[in-house]
Design an enzyme around this catalytic site. Structure first.
Site, PDB file in Angstrom:
ATOM      1  N   SER A 197      31.572  38.581  31.221  1.00 34.90           N
ATOM      2  CA  SER A 197      30.788  37.685  30.381  1.00 34.90           C
ATOM      3  C   SER A 197      29.680  37.072  31.224  1.00 34.90           C
ATOM      4  O   SER A 197      29.833  36.903  32.437  1.00 34.90           O
ATOM      5  CB  SER A 197      31.677  36.561  29.825  1.00 34.90           C
ATOM      6  OG  SER A 197      30.887  35.555  29.199  1.00 34.90           O
TER       7      SER A 197
ATOM      8  N   TYR B  39      38.275  30.034  31.763  1.00 33.43           N
ATOM      9  CA  TYR B  39      37.625  31.238  31.242  1.00 33.43           C
ATOM     10  C   TYR B  39      36.495  31.677  32.159  1.00 33.43           C
ATOM     11  O   TYR B  39      36.409  32.857  32.538  1.00 33.43           O
ATOM     12  CB  TYR B  39      37.091  30.949  29.840  1.00 33.43           C
ATOM     13  CG  TYR B  39      36.287  32.061  29.215  1.00 33.43           C
ATOM     14  CD1 TYR B  39      36.914  33.109  28.541  1.00 33.43           C
ATOM     15  CD2 TYR B  39      34.887  32.060  29.281  1.00 33.43           C
ATOM     16  CE1 TYR B  39      36.181  34.123  27.964  1.00 33.43           C
ATOM     17  CE2 TYR B  39      34.138  33.079  28.705  1.00 33.43           C
ATOM     18  CZ  TYR B  39      34.790  34.107  28.054  1.00 33.43           C
ATOM     19  OH  TYR B  39      34.055  35.124  27.482  1.00 33.43           O
TER      20      TYR B  39
ATOM     21  N   ALA C  32      35.977  30.947  35.303  1.00 39.16           N
ATOM     22  CA  ALA C  32      36.511  31.365  36.607  1.00 39.16           C
ATOM     23  C   ALA C  32      37.081  32.771  36.531  1.00 39.16           C
ATOM     24  O   ALA C  32      36.897  33.592  37.449  1.00 39.16           O
ATOM     25  CB  ALA C  32      37.575  30.378  37.080  1.00 39.16           C
TER      26      ALA C  32
ATOM     27  N   LYS D  90      36.225  35.168  34.415  1.00 41.80           N
ATOM     28  CA  LYS D  90      35.150  36.139  34.251  1.00 41.80           C
ATOM     29  C   LYS D  90      34.392  36.348  35.552  1.00 41.80           C
ATOM     30  O   LYS D  90      33.977  37.478  35.877  1.00 41.80           O
ATOM     31  CB  LYS D  90      34.208  35.691  33.130  1.00 41.80           C
ATOM     32  CG  LYS D  90      34.843  35.704  31.745  1.00 41.80           C
ATOM     33  CD  LYS D  90      35.364  37.081  31.372  1.00 41.80           C
ATOM     34  CE  LYS D  90      35.940  37.132  29.976  1.00 41.80           C
ATOM     35  NZ  LYS D  90      36.463  38.469  29.614  1.00 41.80           N
TER      36      LYS D  90
ATOM     37  N   ILE E 141      28.574  37.128  21.333  1.00 39.70           N
ATOM     38  CA  ILE E 141      28.891  38.300  20.510  1.00 39.70           C
ATOM     39  C   ILE E 141      29.703  37.868  19.286  1.00 39.70           C
ATOM     40  O   ILE E 141      30.612  37.040  19.385  1.00 39.70           O
ATOM     41  CB  ILE E 141      29.693  39.336  21.325  1.00 39.70           C
ATOM     42  CG1 ILE E 141      29.015  39.599  22.666  1.00 39.70           C
ATOM     43  CG2 ILE E 141      29.847  40.629  20.524  1.00 39.70           C
ATOM     44  CD1 ILE E 141      27.571  40.015  22.586  1.00 39.70           C
TER      45      ILE E 141
END
Length: 260
Positions: A151, A164, A166, A168, A197
């Protein structure tokens, strides 16, 4: 329509979103697909779409946050097809996960150690478990392609969702490290970094795009991307067309990060 002809593609997070789009598009491009997710009903729908379009595949319900779940997925793939040419790590959770798991998308101060470990296990450990098992199979076969779905949040600072982001970021550098370590074995490792998205992960935020000014502030293209647009990025990286692409992070965000 044969960019993955006769290849076996193991795709995680295949029940919904980008993983499901990869499953359908890879099958249309000639791959035998193995879809893995935690929810059997979602997998059944994804497989039906594949077979209805004339593709071939199987599905495996497994929790990839655990070593046992990854082992189940890999063993089922090898039992069915004997090899693994492509691995797409798309399993993960996003903002919608907080609806039923409060505190999992908060900032560091408001994240418990338990919530931190929970999200890391799903979004980062799952990729580790899969790579650890699949890479030896690719080495035996003389090569393969790994595509990780990360991401743009992996290289942006955000006010929340710190576990989240961290995870990615960790997946991005894991991708680069896999490239350095296993290129000699004919294994390529690349990633896509999606922006905003239109998936179930962020469906509560989609009404923002109904306001033109807000939409343009999010991305120059003023719309969310689609799972299919992400899957085509994965398809390129998985295919032989990307034969000299290794350790790359393909940003697919409508121009969001171009402003930084």
């Amino acid at each position: 329509m044969a960019r993955l002809n006769n290849k076996v593609a193991l795709i995680t997070g295949a029940g919904t979103g980008v993983g499901r789009a990869c499953m359908e598009i890879f099958a249309k491009e000639g791959a035998k697909v193995v879809g893995v997710s935690r929810t059997q009903s979602n997998l059944d729908e994804a497989l039906a779409a594949v077979t209805d379009a004339g593709g071939e595949g199987i599905v495996v319900a497994a929790d990839l946050a655990t070593p046992e779940g990854a082992q189940k997925a890999v063993e089922a793939t090898l039992a069915a097809y004997g090899r693994i040419d492509v691995l797409v790590n798309s399993a993960g959770v996003g903002y919608s996960y907080q609806d039923n798991h409060p505190g999992t998308m908060d900032d560091v101060v408001n994240t418990t150690p338990e919530a931190w470990r929970e999200v890391l296990a799903i979004n980062l450990d799952s990729g580790f478990h899969m790579c650890r098992l699949v890479i030896p199979e690719m080495q035996k076969a003389g090569g393969g392609s790994i595509v990780n779905v990360t991401s743009i949040s992996g290289y942006q600072g955000l006010p929340g969702a710190h576990t989240y982001t961290a995870a990615k970021a960790g997946m991005i550098n894991l991708t680069r490290s896999l490239c350095v370590a296993y290129a000699k074995d004919g294994i390529r490792a690349n990633a896509i970094a999606p922006g905003f998205i239109a998936t179930r992960m962020v469906e509560s935020f989609l009404p923002m795009f109904e306001d033109a000014a807000v939409a343009e502030s999010i991305t120059p293209m003023s719309r969310p991307g689609t799972p299919e647009e992400m899957a085509y990025g994965c398809l390129y990286l998985a295919s032989d067309e990307a034969g000299y692409c290794n350790g790359s992070i393909l940003t697919i965000d409508g121009g969001t990060t171009a402003r930084q």
